[in-house]
Structures are given as structure tokens and as C-alpha cells.
Design an enzyme around this catalytic site. Structure first.
Site, short mmCIF file in Angstrom:
data_model
loop_
_atom_site.label_atom_id
_atom_site.label_comp_id
_atom_site.label_asym_id
_atom_site.label_seq_id
_atom_site.Cartn_x
_atom_site.Cartn_y
_atom_site.Cartn_z
N GLU A 254 0.91 -1.08 0.01
CA GLU A 254 0.12 0.03 0.14
C GLU A 254 1.04 1.32 -0.08
O GLU A 254 1.63 1.55 0.90
CB GLU A 254 -1.01 0.07 1.13
N CYS A 288 -2.12 9.10 3.78
CA CYS A 288 -2.05 8.47 2.40
C CYS A 288 -3.28 8.73 1.57
O CYS A 288 -3.04 9.31 0.20
CB CYS A 288 -1.64 6.95 2.48
#
Length: 483
Positions: A254, A288
Site C-alpha cells: 500500500e 496517504c
């Protein structure tokens, strides 16, 4: 430490920090330390792990994983729930550590612990995966999932606890042993939680190693590691992918995002602008899936800009209650990188509608003002690059096809959002966005029951949801006929 599975916990010493290997705390000959990003004061020493420590941890994990795989699903879930209860009981101490190592204001530090606890509990509610594909008198065909063995979790510094819980729970629930590798910038809370976890899991099931940038490579290269779950930058993720390929390890990545938000002409500009600014400046932009680029329809651009400017100008910087919305940048390398982007904005004479291109002058630490940039060029660094800091560009649009092309122009594809009252327009636009997570009239929402993934260079594989749990497993197809 008690290891009898009870919910009684020992108190945590917040002054001394150790690795946790094979159910015990472990020292290293050499140590290192970080600095508090809000004050620049030195934090306590932490271990500097070497290959010997990695070997010991992997050996203990391999041994423990074999026995843990035979433990029932319900017993594993029960252990995770007890760990969550103990973590919740230690919230005051954990909040102090998060504030010290990450620079989070108290309300966001509390939020991270509470969310981490909830995610542990939500994962523990999951049922074992598996499907019945065919069930006839002459034959039954099913799938089942078996643990991989030793999983390594490499966790970033921005949400070191919350994102760790996203990895620990499914890995251990699926029957694996888990080696926790926190960021070199934020090792303190992770080490203490691993120490706490040793009271509820068998020795070797939850371990933690602190180290510098070389530690990750030692773990990803180790032949005894079966799976790596990484959250962090795209640059490092590519290296991990390459390393894992040499021993055919399973892995999930990720990685970075550059999330666009598309604001349409029919919105309430004040309400929408306030929501987006809140998301964009939360944790000083170090998320993020924060909004990183805002494309605003020209019909409401001025009103949205004015609202975001007011929001940024009224934000309070600090860690204490009452001054607790936005803290500093969490470490020096990221601070220098955001300063570089601000210098580029100043050098190119882009319009700074709120904030400043210079650091906050009256605070020690890595403090930057929340900054709004008015309609910079699409090819400017602040639009093209993920800032991961409190600097937000607003850009005008008028044509749907054009704004979709601009929103999709990034190599990142982690998330994207559409803001409109028109459900047909929301569906039309959202279906064209190239991102793993799509939000309509919201942004940055995620939950353990739902897959979380990135498209393009933002990810490989899946976290969360039953698909994320399966990432920690081997699949078996079973064909059965009567004797």
C-alpha cells in the site's frame, strides 16, 4: 510477563524500550533514538537490531506459527480481543508515546488508539474464509485457506499504531506469526504494544524489532519469512517487490497517493469546502488518502477558495487540548521535502491564498502553516507530486472530460472523490476515476470489512476486508468423492 491468556495486564514502563523476541524483551548492543518533532528534544534510546536479532525473531516465529496454525479460529479471535481490551486500558500511556514520537495533537493521538482498538475487534469478528463451489451426491468441491507461516509487517510513521492493527489482526487471526517492523522514526509505541501483546499471544506470535533503514531489507530478504505487508512510499515498495521476488514471498504493498477531489457546480460551496479542508489538513496532511488536489468547478471556485482560506487561517497549531487540530511534520526528512515544495511555490510565484512558504517562526520543531495555493499550473510540483504535508492546491475546471483526464493524470491511484448533489453526475464521474477507493460526498473513509487497495503505482494486493485477510493465507481447492 503473564502469558496465560488472561485479561490482567502489567503496567508499561514508558522510559525503557526493547525489542520483543520469542515472548521476551531483548536488548541490543547498540541503540539509536529519534527526536520529538514538536520540540526537537531527544526521545529515549531504542534498540538497533542486527541480523542476529532478525534470525532469532524469524526462528521463534517459525516455531510458534506451526503450533498457532492448530489453534482454533475462535481462540485466535479471543486472543486478539483480549489484546484490544488491554490496548484500550493503556490509552493514556499510548497517547503520550504517540504525541512524543509522531507529534500528533492529543485528540488525534486518542483517535488513533481508539481506531486501532476498534479495527482489532472488527477483524476478530470475521469468519474463516472458504467457499463451497459444488455440492452434489457424487462430488463436493470446496476451497479453504491455510496460514502462510511468518508474516512481516512494515509500518509507516504517520499512523504507526492504526496501520499496524490493520496488519496484526488479520495475520494472527489467519494463523500466522507476525514480526512487527515499525518505522525508524516511530518505534516507541510499537515496541510497547508488542510487549503488551506478549501477555496474550504465545511466545513468537507477536514480535517487534526496532532498527534503522537497513532492518527492512534484512527482513524482506530473509528466507524464513513467508509474507511481507508494506505500507509506505512507492519508491520503497518497488524495492520490496523486487526483494520478495527472489524467494517468491507473498506480499501486499500500500503505497503513495495523490488523491484528487472533484467539486461540481451544484454543491453548497461553504459546506463542501469545510469538509475537504478538514480532511486535507488533518494530521498536517500526512495521510496517504488525504485530499491532495482539489478540482473546483469555476461556478463555485471563488466561494470554495474563500472558505478554505478561512479554514486554514483559523486552524490552531499545537498538541494540547484546545490547541489540538494540527501538529508538526513528523520527522526531519519529510519536513525538508515539504519545505522544498514550498520553496518551489515561492520561486515560481504561485499565488499563496493562505499560509506561508516559510516555516512557523515562533515554534521549535518541524512546524509549517496550513497553506492554500490558488490555481497553480497542472504541471507544477505541488500538483504532480504527493506533498504529504499541509499544502493544498486548488484548481479550476469547467468540462467533465477535461477534469477526469486531469484527475487521472497522476501515476498514483489510491483514492479519489466526487462532490455533487446530482447522483447521475456522481456515478458518471466516479466510474471514470482510476483509483482503488472512490468516495462520493466524502473522502478518506475506510473500515476493516471493506477491501482497501491502490491502482497504478499506489498498490499491489489488498488490505482489509475478507480479501485482505486472504492475503495472509494459501488457498487450497479440495475435491471430494464418496469412498
Amino acid at each position: 510477563m503473564a502469558t496465560n491468556g488472561t485479561t490482567t495486564t502489567t503496567s508499561l514502563d514508558l522510559t525503557k524500550f526493547y525489542n520483543v523476541i520469542d515472548g521476551k524483551t531483548s536488548r541490543t548492543p547498540n541503540t539509536r533514538f529519534t527526536v520529538n518533532p514538536s520540540t526537537l528534544e531527544n526521545n529515549p534510546d531504542v534498540p538497533l537490531s542486527a541480523l542476529e536479532d532478525v534470525d532469532r525473531a524469524v526462528e521463534a516465529a517459525q516455531k510458534a506459527a506451526k503450533a498457532w496454525a492448530t489453534v482454533s479460529w475462535s481462540e485466535r479471535a479471543s486472543a486478539i480481543n483480549k489484546f484490544a481490551d488491554a490496548m484500550e486500558a493503556q490509552i493514556e500511556d499510548l497517547v503520550k508515546l504517540i504525541m512524543m514520537e509522531q507529534g500528533k495533537p492529543i485528540m488525534w493521538a486518542q483517535h488513533e488508539v481508539i481506531t486501532g482498538v476498534q479495527w482489532l475487534r472488527d477483524f476478530a469478528k470475521m469468519s474463516p474464509p472458504g467457499d463451497v463451489i459444488e455440492d452434489a451426491p457424487e462430488r463436493k468441491v470446496t476451497t479453504r485457506y491455510t496460514p502462510l507461516g511468518v508474516a512481516v509487517g512494515i509500518v509507516p510513521w504517520n499512523f504507526s499504531i492504526q496501520l499496524s492493527c490493520m496488519k496484526i489482526a488479520p495475520a494472527i487471526l489467519a494463523g500466522n506469526a507476525f514480526i512487527w517492523k515499525p518505522s525508524p522514526n516511530t518505534p516507541y509505541c510499537s515496541l510497547k504494544l508488542a510487549e503488551l501483546g506478549a501477555q496474550f499471544f504465545p511466545a513468537g506470535i507477536l514480535q517487534a524489532l526496532s532498527g534503522d533503514d537497513s532492518l527492512g531489507a534484512m527482513l524482506t530478504q530473509h528466507p524464513g519469512v513467508d509474507m511481507v505487508s508494506f505500507t509506505g512510499s512507492t519508491r520503497v515498495g518497488k524495492k520490496i517487490m523486487e526483494t520478495c521476488s527472489k524467494t517468491l514471498k507473498h506480499f501486499t504493498l500500500e503505497m503513495g497517493g495523490n488523491d484528487p477531489a472533484i467539486i461540481c457546480a451544484d454543491v453548497d460551496p461553504v459546506a463542501v469546502a469545510g469538509k475537504i479542508a478538514f480532511i486535507a489538513f488533518c494530521n498536517a496532511g500526512q495521510i496517504c488518502i488525504a485530499v491532495k488536489r482539489v478540482y473546483v468547478h469555476e461556478a463555485v471556485y471563488d466561494a470554495v477558495l474563500a472558505t478554505m482560506v478561512g479554514f486554514a487561517q483559523n486552524l490552531k497549531l499545537g498538541l494540547d487540548a484546545g490547541l489540538d487540530f494540527m501538529g508538526p511534520i513528523s520527522n526531519k526528512p519529510q519536513y525538508e521535502r515539504v519545505k522544498e515544495l514550498l520553496a518551489d511555490i515561492e520561486q515560481n510565484k504561485f499565488t499563496v491564498a493562505a499560509g506561508d512558504t516559510k516555516p512557523v517562526a515562533d515554534k521549535a520543531g518541524y512546524w509549517l502553516a496550513p497553506t492554500v495555493v490558488d490555481n497553480p499550473p497542472d504541471n507544477s510540483r505541488i500538483v504532480v507530486e504527493e506533498q504529504f504535508g499541509p499544502v493544498l492546491p486548488l484548481l479550476k475546471w469547467s468540462d467533465e472530460a477535461d477534469v477526469i483526464q486531469r484527475a487521472n493524470s497522476s501515476e498514483a491511484g489510491l483514492g479519489a472523490s466526487v462532490w455533487t448533489r446530482d447522483t447521475a453526475q456522481a456515478e458518471r464521474l466516479s466510474q471514470q476515476l482510476q483509483a482503488g477507493n472512490i468516495w462520493i460526498n466524502c473522502h478518506a473513509e475506510m473500515q476493516p470489512s471493506t477491501p482497501f487497495t491502490g491502482h497504478k503505482q499506489s498498490g499491489f494486493g489488498v488490505e482489509m476486508g475478507i480479501e485482505g485477510l486472504k492475503a495472509y493465507c494459501n488457498i487450497q481447492s479440495v475435491y471430494s468423492r464418496p469412498a
